[in-house]
Motif scaffolding. Sequence first.
Motif, short mmCIF file in Angstrom:
data_model
loop_
_atom_site.label_atom_id
_atom_site.label_comp_id
_atom_site.label_asym_id
_atom_site.label_seq_id
_atom_site.Cartn_x
_atom_site.Cartn_y
_atom_site.Cartn_z
N GLY A 146 0.81 -1.21 0.00
CA GLY A 146 0.00 0.00 0.00
C GLY A 146 0.84 1.26 0.00
N ALA A 147 1.85 1.30 0.87
CA ALA A 147 2.71 2.48 0.96
C ALA A 147 3.41 2.75 -0.37
N THR A 148 3.90 1.72 -1.00
CA THR A 148 4.63 1.88 -2.26
C THR A 148 3.70 2.28 -3.41
N LEU A 149 2.58 1.58 -3.54
CA LEU A 149 1.71 1.84 -4.68
C LEU A 149 0.94 3.15 -4.57
N VAL A 150 0.56 3.55 -3.37
CA VAL A 150 -0.06 4.87 -3.22
C VAL A 150 0.95 5.94 -3.60
N THR A 151 2.19 5.77 -3.16
CA THR A 151 3.24 6.73 -3.51
C THR A 151 3.47 6.74 -5.02
N LEU A 152 3.52 5.57 -5.63
CA LEU A 152 3.68 5.51 -7.09
C LEU A 152 2.51 6.21 -7.78
N SER A 153 1.31 6.04 -7.25
CA SER A 153 0.14 6.68 -7.87
C SER A 153 0.21 8.20 -7.78
N GLU A 154 0.94 8.71 -6.81
CA GLU A 154 1.13 10.16 -6.71
C GLU A 154 2.15 10.67 -7.73
N ARG A 155 2.98 9.77 -8.22
CA ARG A 155 4.08 10.15 -9.10
C ARG A 155 3.76 10.00 -10.58
N GLY B 36 11.48 13.25 -6.85
CA GLY B 36 12.56 12.31 -7.10
C GLY B 36 12.47 11.05 -6.26
N PHE B 37 13.42 10.17 -6.50
CA PHE B 37 13.43 8.88 -5.83
C PHE B 37 13.60 9.01 -4.32
N ASP B 38 14.43 9.94 -3.87
CA ASP B 38 14.62 10.11 -2.42
C ASP B 38 13.31 10.51 -1.75
N GLU B 39 12.55 11.38 -2.37
CA GLU B 39 11.24 11.76 -1.85
C GLU B 39 10.27 10.58 -1.91
N PHE B 40 10.38 9.78 -2.95
CA PHE B 40 9.56 8.58 -3.07
C PHE B 40 9.77 7.69 -1.85
N VAL B 41 11.03 7.43 -1.53
CA VAL B 41 11.35 6.57 -0.38
C VAL B 41 10.87 7.21 0.91
N ALA B 42 11.03 8.52 1.05
CA ALA B 42 10.58 9.22 2.26
C ALA B 42 9.07 9.06 2.43
N ASP C 224 11.55 5.63 12.85
CA ASP C 224 13.01 5.79 12.87
C ASP C 224 13.50 6.09 11.46
N VAL C 225 13.98 7.30 11.25
CA VAL C 225 14.45 7.70 9.92
C VAL C 225 15.61 6.82 9.46
N ALA C 226 16.29 6.19 10.40
CA ALA C 226 17.38 5.28 10.04
C ALA C 226 16.84 4.08 9.25
N GLU C 227 15.54 3.87 9.29
CA GLU C 227 14.93 2.77 8.57
C GLU C 227 14.69 3.08 7.09
N ARG C 228 15.23 4.18 6.63
CA ARG C 228 15.07 4.59 5.23
C ARG C 228 15.49 3.47 4.27
N GLU C 229 16.55 2.79 4.60
CA GLU C 229 17.04 1.69 3.76
C GLU C 229 16.01 0.56 3.71
N THR D 223 15.50 9.64 -14.19
CA THR D 223 16.63 8.72 -14.13
C THR D 223 17.01 8.29 -12.73
N ASP D 224 16.74 9.10 -11.71
CA ASP D 224 17.11 8.68 -10.36
C ASP D 224 16.25 7.51 -9.87
N TYR D 225 15.17 7.19 -10.57
CA TYR D 225 14.33 6.04 -10.21
C TYR D 225 14.95 4.72 -10.64
N GLU D 226 16.06 4.76 -11.33
CA GLU D 226 16.74 3.52 -11.70
C GLU D 226 16.98 2.66 -10.46
N ARG D 227 17.22 3.30 -9.32
CA ARG D 227 17.45 2.57 -8.06
C ARG D 227 16.23 1.79 -7.60
N LEU D 228 15.05 2.15 -8.07
CA LEU D 228 13.84 1.44 -7.70
C LEU D 228 13.81 0.04 -8.31
N PHE D 229 14.57 -0.17 -9.36
CA PHE D 229 14.53 -1.44 -10.08
C PHE D 229 15.68 -2.37 -9.72
#
Length: 146
Positions: free
Chosen positions: A27-36, A67-73, A83-88, A119-125
Motif C-alpha cells: 500500500g505504501a509503495t503503490l499509493v506513492t507511485l500513484s502520486e508520481r 525524485g526517488f529520495d522523496e519517493f522513499v521518504a 526511525d528515519v534510520a529505517e530509510r534503507e 533517471t534517479d528512479y533507476e534505483r527502484l529497479f
Amino acid sequence: MEYQTFVRGVEERTDLSTAEEADDAIGATLVTLSERIPDETARNLAEQLPHEIGEYLTAADGSTSFGFDEFVARVLEREMVTDVAERETARRHAQAVVAVLLDAVTSRKSDDVLSHLTTDYERLFEGVDPEAVWGPGWRDRLGERG
C-alpha cells in the motif's frame, strides 16, 4: 496474479514476516507511485492487478513530480516507521513491491510507468532485471516524460 500470490511475493523478497506487514508495504509503495505517475497510467496498471492491490494505485488525485529520495521518504512515512534510520528498509520494501508488480503486469503497462519516471528512479529497479522486462535501452526511456 492473485492477491495472496502478490503478497507472498513481497514477503519472500523482504524481511517482512506477515501478510499484514507485506500489505502495508504494498500500500505504501503503490499509493506513492500513484502520486508520481499520471492518473490514467495508474488506472491502466490497476486493471491488471487484484482489486485489493489495484485500489492503492487509484488512491491519488493527480500526479506530481518528485525524485526517488522523496519517493522513499513517502513510503517510509506511509509505513509509519518512526526511525528515519529505517530509510534503507523502506527502499528495500519499495523495490520488492515493484519487482512483484513487474511480474504481475504486462511489459507494455510497466513501460508506460517507466516513461513517467526520471533517471534517479533507476534505483527502484534493483533486484529485477530491467532488460528482461523492457529490453535493451530501458534506461534511455527513463526521464522522457518524468
